[in-house]
Design a protein around this motif. Structure first.
Motif, PDB file in Angstrom:
ATOM      1  N   VAL A 198       0.843  -1.199   0.000  1.00 42.25           N
ATOM      2  CA  VAL A 198       0.000   0.000   0.000  1.00 42.25           C
ATOM      3  C   VAL A 198       0.879   1.250   0.000  1.00 42.25           C
ATOM      4  N   MET A 199       1.885   1.254   0.845  1.00 42.19           N
ATOM      5  CA  MET A 199       2.799   2.403   0.938  1.00 42.19           C
ATOM      6  C   MET A 199       3.515   2.624  -0.394  1.00 42.19           C
ATOM      7  N   ALA A 200       4.073   1.584  -0.952  1.00 41.91           N
ATOM      8  CA  ALA A 200       4.817   1.711  -2.212  1.00 41.91           C
ATOM      9  C   ALA A 200       3.902   2.181  -3.338  1.00 41.91           C
ATOM     10  N   TYR A 201       2.705   1.629  -3.389  1.00 38.98           N
ATOM     11  CA  TYR A 201       1.740   2.006  -4.427  1.00 38.98           C
ATOM     12  C   TYR A 201       1.347   3.473  -4.321  1.00 38.98           C
ATOM     13  N   MET A 202       1.029   3.927  -3.132  1.00 40.39           N
ATOM     14  CA  MET A 202       0.598   5.316  -2.968  1.00 40.39           C
ATOM     15  C   MET A 202       1.736   6.284  -3.263  1.00 40.39           C
ATOM     16  N   LYS A 203       2.946   5.945  -2.902  1.00 36.82           N
ATOM     17  CA  LYS A 203       4.089   6.798  -3.252  1.00 36.82           C
ATOM     18  C   LYS A 203       4.262   6.855  -4.770  1.00 36.82           C
ATOM     19  N   ALA A 204       4.122   5.708  -5.420  1.00 32.58           N
ATOM     20  CA  ALA A 204       4.231   5.666  -6.886  1.00 32.58           C
ATOM     21  C   ALA A 204       3.105   6.466  -7.542  1.00 32.58           C
TER      22      ALA A 204
ATOM     23  N   LEU B  64       1.570   9.192   4.972  1.00 35.86           N
ATOM     24  CA  LEU B  64       1.448   7.735   4.845  1.00 35.86           C
ATOM     25  C   LEU B  64       2.001   7.030   6.084  1.00 35.86           C
ATOM     26  N   GLU B  65       3.169   7.436   6.506  1.00 38.05           N
ATOM     27  CA  GLU B  65       3.801   6.805   7.671  1.00 38.05           C
ATOM     28  C   GLU B  65       2.958   6.975   8.928  1.00 38.05           C
ATOM     29  N   CYS B  66       2.422   8.163   9.140  1.00 35.17           N
ATOM     30  CA  CYS B  66       1.578   8.409  10.314  1.00 35.17           C
ATOM     31  C   CYS B  66       0.293   7.594  10.238  1.00 35.17           C
ATOM     32  N   PHE B  67      -0.282   7.516   9.064  1.00 36.92           N
ATOM     33  CA  PHE B  67      -1.518   6.762   8.887  1.00 36.92           C
ATOM     34  C   PHE B  67      -1.286   5.280   9.183  1.00 36.92           C
ATOM     35  N   VAL B  68      -0.213   4.747   8.631  1.00 38.88           N
ATOM     36  CA  VAL B  68       0.106   3.339   8.868  1.00 38.88           C
ATOM     37  C   VAL B  68       0.399   3.096  10.340  1.00 38.88           C
ATOM     38  N   GLU B  69       1.104   4.002  10.975  1.00 32.58           N
ATOM     39  CA  GLU B  69       1.403   3.870  12.407  1.00 32.58           C
ATOM     40  C   GLU B  69       0.102   3.810  13.223  1.00 32.58           C
ATOM     41  N   THR B  70      -0.894   4.542  12.774  1.00 39.02           N
ATOM     42  CA  THR B  70      -2.167   4.591  13.481  1.00 39.02           C
ATOM     43  C   THR B  70      -3.026   3.346  13.219  1.00 39.02           C
ATOM     44  N   TYR B  71      -3.072   2.866  11.977  1.00 35.38           N
ATOM     45  CA  TYR B  71      -4.072   1.857  11.612  1.00 35.38           C
ATOM     46  C   TYR B  71      -3.539   0.457  11.304  1.00 35.38           C
TER      47      TYR B  71
ATOM     48  N   ILE C  12      -9.560   1.829  -2.108  1.00 33.99           N
ATOM     49  CA  ILE C  12      -8.884   1.828  -0.806  1.00 33.99           C
ATOM     50  C   ILE C  12      -9.793   1.243   0.270  1.00 33.99           C
ATOM     51  N   GLU C  13     -11.085   1.557   0.204  1.00 30.42           N
ATOM     52  CA  GLU C  13     -12.025   0.975   1.165  1.00 30.42           C
ATOM     53  C   GLU C  13     -12.004  -0.551   1.075  1.00 30.42           C
ATOM     54  N   ASP C  14     -12.045  -1.074  -0.144  1.00 28.68           N
ATOM     55  CA  ASP C  14     -11.985  -2.525  -0.327  1.00 28.68           C
ATOM     56  C   ASP C  14     -10.678  -3.094   0.226  1.00 28.68           C
ATOM     57  N   LEU C  15      -9.576  -2.406  -0.027  1.00 29.77           N
ATOM     58  CA  LEU C  15      -8.281  -2.847   0.510  1.00 29.77           C
ATOM     59  C   LEU C  15      -8.312  -2.925   2.030  1.00 29.77           C
ATOM     60  N   PHE C  16      -8.733  -1.832   2.651  1.00 23.15           N
ATOM     61  CA  PHE C  16      -8.725  -1.781   4.110  1.00 23.15           C
ATOM     62  C   PHE C  16      -9.670  -2.810   4.712  1.00 23.15           C
ATOM     63  N   ARG C  17     -10.833  -3.000   4.120  1.00 23.07           N
ATOM     64  CA  ARG C  17     -11.775  -4.002   4.628  1.00 23.07           C
ATOM     65  C   ARG C  17     -11.136  -5.392   4.597  1.00 23.07           C
ATOM     66  N   GLU C  18     -10.517  -5.730   3.479  1.00 22.59           N
ATOM     67  CA  GLU C  18      -9.897  -7.052   3.358  1.00 22.59           C
ATOM     68  C   GLU C  18      -8.669  -7.178   4.254  1.00 22.59           C
ATOM     69  N   MET C  19      -7.937  -6.085   4.429  1.00 19.67           N
ATOM     70  CA  MET C  19      -6.785  -6.119   5.324  1.00 19.67           C
ATOM     71  C   MET C  19      -7.241  -6.280   6.771  1.00 19.67           C
ATOM     72  N   MET C  20      -8.408  -5.726   7.111  1.00 22.30           N
ATOM     73  CA  MET C  20      -8.975  -5.935   8.449  1.00 22.30           C
ATOM     74  C   MET C  20      -9.309  -7.407   8.651  1.00 22.30           C
ATOM     75  N   LEU C  21      -9.924  -8.003   7.642  1.00 23.09           N
ATOM     76  CA  LEU C  21     -10.311  -9.414   7.738  1.00 23.09           C
ATOM     77  C   LEU C  21      -9.095 -10.323   7.873  1.00 23.09           C
ATOM     78  N   SER C  22      -7.985  -9.919   7.269  1.00 18.48           N
ATOM     79  CA  SER C  22      -6.773 -10.748   7.347  1.00 18.48           C
ATOM     80  C   SER C  22      -5.943 -10.451   8.598  1.00 18.48           C
ATOM     81  N   GLY C  23      -6.347  -9.431   9.361  1.00 20.85           N
ATOM     82  CA  GLY C  23      -5.622  -9.083  10.575  1.00 20.85           C
ATOM     83  C   GLY C  23      -4.438  -8.150  10.354  1.00 20.85           C
TER      84      GLY C  23
END
Length: 147
Positions: free
Chosen positions: A29-35, A135-142, A79-90
């Motif tokens: 996710v981080m690499a993609y958003m930076k790109a 991005l880094e702050c968001f990832v640190e939070t979620y 992104i919503e779909d990504l986050f939902r599936e990432m939640m399901l995977s832990g």
């Protein structure tokens, strides 16, 4: 699609290919958003296309739909779909994936505008650093903390 492939992100909508959404990593996710940020701020054709869509969305319903698909609701839905599936995977903390997607994407779009207004390369680089910090702050939070 090119940036999706390079960063290990899903190349299509969730409805068309759900499995890659389930296997997405925080690093991808981080690499993609930076790109994506680099593409939309540094590629001259992409910059001009984005600017044209921003203006034309108010004159042409077809351009309004394309604007939404490329620069607004399309990315938020993805992104919503990504986050939902990432939640399901832990991989991602539980919460509202829609709200998180909006919170994640809104600074992207704001910082594109700030980059457009930057007076030179140094100022553009500062905006890019600000996006990376977001991005880094968001990832640190979620992002789920792995044991």
């Amino acid at each position: 699609m090119e940036r999706s492939k390079k960063t290990g992100m899903p190349e299509d909508d969730f409805d068309k290919m759900p499995q890659p959404f389930r296997n997405t990593t925080v690093e991808s996710v981080m690499a993609y958003m930076k790109a994506q940020f680099s593409y939309w701020t540094e590629d001259e054709t992409a910059c001009n296309f984005r600017r044209m869509l921003t203006l034309e969305q108010y004159r042409n319903p077809e351009m309004a739909n394309l604007y939404q698909k490329v620069l607004a609701s399309g990315p938020v839905n993805y992104i919503e779909d990504l986050f939902r599936e990432m939640m399901l995977s832990g991989t991602w903390l539980e919460g509202s994936p829609r709200q998180m997607a909006v919170e994640f994407f809104a600074p992207f779009y704001l910082l594109l505008s700030m980059s457009d207004a930057a007076s030179g390369k140094e100022e553009k680089e500062k905006v890019a650093v600000l996006f990376t910090t977001h991005l880094e702050c968001f990832v640190e939070t979620y992002a789920a903390k792995m044991p």
